[in-house]
Design a protein around this motif. Sequence first.
Motif, PDB file in Angstrom:
ATOM      1  N   ARG A   1       0.818  -1.219   0.000  1.00 53.35           N
ATOM      2  CA  ARG A   1       0.000   0.000   0.000  1.00 53.35           C
ATOM      3  C   ARG A   1       0.849   1.265   0.000  1.00 53.35           C
ATOM      4  O   ARG A   1       0.381   2.320  -0.406  1.00 53.35           O
ATOM      5  N   ILE A   2       2.066   1.184   0.481  1.00 47.20           N
ATOM      6  CA  ILE A   2       2.996   2.309   0.398  1.00 47.20           C
ATOM      7  C   ILE A   2       4.321   1.810  -0.162  1.00 47.20           C
ATOM      8  O   ILE A   2       4.621   0.610  -0.119  1.00 47.20           O
ATOM      9  N   ASP A   3       5.106   2.738  -0.685  1.00 46.87           N
ATOM     10  CA  ASP A   3       6.414   2.403  -1.249  1.00 46.87           C
ATOM     11  C   ASP A   3       7.554   2.769  -0.312  1.00 46.87           C
ATOM     12  O   ASP A   3       8.647   2.200  -0.407  1.00 46.87           O
ATOM     13  N   ALA A   4       7.324   3.731   0.567  1.00 51.94           N
ATOM     14  CA  ALA A   4       8.332   4.128   1.548  1.00 51.94           C
ATOM     15  C   ALA A   4       7.624   4.817   2.695  1.00 51.94           C
ATOM     16  O   ALA A   4       6.517   5.351   2.533  1.00 51.94           O
ATOM     17  N   GLY A   5       8.252   4.790   3.862  1.00 51.81           N
ATOM     18  CA  GLY A   5       7.669   5.443   5.027  1.00 51.81           C
ATOM     19  C   GLY A   5       8.692   6.324   5.711  1.00 51.81           C
ATOM     20  O   GLY A   5       9.893   6.033   5.706  1.00 51.81           O
ATOM     21  N   ILE A   6       8.215   7.418   6.296  1.00 54.71           N
ATOM     22  CA  ILE A   6       9.036   8.283   7.136  1.00 54.71           C
ATOM     23  C   ILE A   6       8.446   8.207   8.535  1.00 54.71           C
ATOM     24  O   ILE A   6       7.295   8.600   8.749  1.00 54.71           O
ATOM     25  N   SER A   7       9.215   7.669   9.470  1.00 53.44           N
ATOM     26  CA  SER A   7       8.663   7.430  10.796  1.00 53.44           C
ATOM     27  C   SER A   7       9.557   8.011  11.874  1.00 53.44           C
ATOM     28  O   SER A   7      10.668   8.486  11.605  1.00 53.44           O
ATOM     29  N   ARG A   8       9.079   7.960  13.109  1.00 52.86           N
ATOM     30  CA  ARG A   8       9.796   8.497  14.259  1.00 52.86           C
ATOM     31  C   ARG A   8      10.249   7.409  15.224  1.00 52.86           C
ATOM     32  O   ARG A   8      10.940   7.698  16.185  1.00 52.86           O
ATOM     33  N   VAL A   9       9.845   6.180  14.972  1.00 50.50           N
ATOM     34  CA  VAL A   9      10.211   5.073  15.863  1.00 50.50           C
ATOM     35  C   VAL A   9      10.899   4.000  15.026  1.00 50.50           C
ATOM     36  O   VAL A   9      10.286   3.442  14.111  1.00 50.50           O
TER      37      VAL A   9
END
Length: 309
Positions: free
Chosen positions: A140-148
């Motif tokens: 569903r997504i190609d990349a993620g930007i996360s904080r954990v």
Amino acid sequence: MDLKRLRYFVTVARLRSFTRAAEVLHMAQPPLSQRIQELEMELGVQLLDRDSRPISLTEAGQALYDQAVQVLQKTDAMLGTMRRFVSHERPCFTFGIVPANFHGDLAAIIRLYRQALPGTDVKLLELNSYEQVAALRDGRIDAGISRVPIEAEGVHRILLRQEPMVVALPEDHPLAAQEEVMTLDALKDHPFLLYLSPPRPSLADHILGQLQDRGITLSKMVEVNRYDTALLMIAAGCGLSIVPAGAQRVVTPGVTYRPLAEPITSPIVLCHRLGEASHELRALYFVLARFLVDRGHEPPLELMEGVTC
């Protein structure tokens, strides 16, 4: 090898349950179990330990799972490319972002990405760090930007940088009038707002851990479910909190920010599917490396290597 049976196996292995896998795959459990048995007969090896609860992978099953995840991801990517080719559909790159307004420079990064790939559409999905892992696996997504930073099978993580954190407090708070940088000790006796949104651990747990490492015990913690709610309560004079410095770029009436004397940081993490090497992902590597350099930050070596490969 039948890719459908391989996909069934990966689903069972990931969920550790035939019942849950059957629900996700929208099929009855007996035929699902039969397909897995057929796969085991084809390979001549047992893949699952059905006597354990939850179901566990055998050594052979783990080896197959690690390879099967990558095979299915590459197959899905190939089919998506072919569908776009046949239908003349524009390619689309979907980012997963944490649902909070401390994204800082994310808008600038997406603008640079769109400039780098003008023929590619960009979509955003608000997902917490754990939801991003599931969305990457499901495509569903190609990349993620996360904080954990989360360790997960089939997902590759790159620590982009550690962002400094600042104090967010009501603009009429006595501490807001201080011109010098603020010490952590000065905060401990004031109501402290924590946005402990599930699942855990969260960014708030990360903050608490850094406070504990410095011997700071908060006398009054006020838990809220969302970061936006914490900002609302800060503006209303209900307490203060520690937030990523990027939060200052989004103006919130009634809230002011002060730097900390002791460095507390928040990780900014890029995650994507393990083994992914698409043109769109390489472009993201390039954009992120350029963005970090332009702002005086040293990009991770892995980003630079990904740009040149």
